[in-house]
Write an enzyme that holds these catalytic residues in place. Sequence first.
Site, PDB file in Angstrom:
ATOM      1  N   ASP A 173       6.799 -21.588 -71.400  1.00  0.00           N
ATOM      2  CA  ASP A 173       8.130 -22.399 -71.759  1.00  0.00           C
ATOM      3  C   ASP A 173       8.283 -23.480 -72.631  1.00  0.00           C
ATOM      4  O   ASP A 173       9.493 -23.857 -73.567  1.00  0.00           O
ATOM      5  CB  ASP A 173       8.250 -22.820 -69.772  1.00  0.00           C
ATOM      6  N   GLU A 406      -3.079 -22.593 -61.864  1.00  0.00           N
ATOM      7  CA  GLU A 406      -2.637 -22.126 -63.012  1.00  0.00           C
ATOM      8  C   GLU A 406      -3.157 -21.940 -64.517  1.00  0.00           C
ATOM      9  O   GLU A 406      -2.931 -20.873 -65.215  1.00  0.00           O
ATOM     10  CB  GLU A 406      -0.970 -22.702 -62.703  1.00  0.00           C
TER      11      GLU A 406
END
Length: 446
Positions: A173, A406
């Site tokens: 992103d 993550e």
Amino acid sequence: MTHPESPVQPARDQEIAQFRAILRSNDRGGYAVPSSRLYPFQWNWDAAINAVGWQTFDEDRAWQEVESLLAGQWDNGMVPSIVFHKPAQSYFPGPQEWGCDDRQPPTTSISQPPVLATMVRRMRARSVDPAVDARLAPIVARLVRWHRWWHRDRDPLHTGLVVTYHPWETGSDNSPAWDEPLKAVPPTARAYQRRDTGVVDGSMRPHKAEYDRFVYLVDFFRDCGFDARKIYDGSPFRIVDFALNAILLRADADLAVLCDDLGMRDEAGELRACHARSLAAIDSLWCDALGRHVSLDTRNGRRLEQHTHAAYLAWYANLFQRAGGTARSAALQGGLEDLLQSTRFGLASTHPRDPGFDPRRYWRGSVWPHINWLVAEGLSEQGLPVAARRLRDDTLALVRAAGPFEYFSPDSGEGLGGPDFSWTASIALILLAGSGSGVSQGAACA
Ligand code: 9WN
């Protein structure tokens, strides 16, 4: 091979049990959320990786993960980046902002890197279900419709390369590679409330300036009525992401083999034609001076030359099979060596020499386990086992030391972002189960 009575075995069993428990605790009934508080829905490429993770201990549940994701497929074939199976308030933007809340199930209006066909091919090769092909037939039919959507709606000029309209669609992103093209996107003028920074520290997440533009694009797609041509012509952000195109190329080849196996000859031929066109076109993204492929801003023809993890997916996509490929592969190995030597743990998602590097901020430097695995798979398949081993070892070392986060700092190894993360647990399970894809690329592209 560990001896059954070796003391290593109980520790390994315990680890495996821990990672399985994470998938089980993130299971919401046929789909796993990536991390319970941060991402309370089903994500596209997460689901594909998680299906492979599930398959290491529960094949039926693995296929459910795939089926749940594909239940969100649009009539035009698009498989969305998020399927909002059940309502949850802890994530922004939800289905209403996307303008897709009347769909059943609600979804976003963009997609994500299409790793799914490759994962499904791998899962079929490892299946222990004698009736697997009956279950696969509707899955493969949906995958074919999804791949057609990429080649039709995202490459309307038949260039062989697909475009993407949102950094969220690339899956990486806030990569520094998108900094320049994002400047052409106006910041949204409307108020909105982020939820992510209420769950994890803001220093690990994209900046507000990026979110202002992410939101502008979400509104723009809705205001275009999701009309493919209007968006292609008018989107201020329209890039060819090398990573996404490499992943699609690989997936087209794998899907063609799945079609062959299921007797879908016409579809197999169609996918091979797409594959051949894309393979020729992706050559234009190679940069001799840098020794790697780069992405492209199709709005102004500028190359996006930031040194990110993306380039190292070239092996996974089997891009060096043509004349001159050996020299290119050697050049890319030099880049990989340099990137690996520049941090304590590989693979940094952005090279520390890049001015946009930030070791803790998401895709601006952190190590992502699933990227390490995809790159390692490609390296192994292309006969480069030493670098592959380094990536696999670093991944397990990070997860073991910090826990299944993550992403991770490439310098300190600190676990960052969401905790108890599904695809991190899946990758750990896959690595602990043993390496190798069980898929031969030569056969795929023949
Ligand atoms: C937006 C779920 C997803 C991953 C993406 C990652 C992140 C979402 C977000 O989380 O993106 O899609 O809100 O930040 O960048 O790759 O699929 O794990």
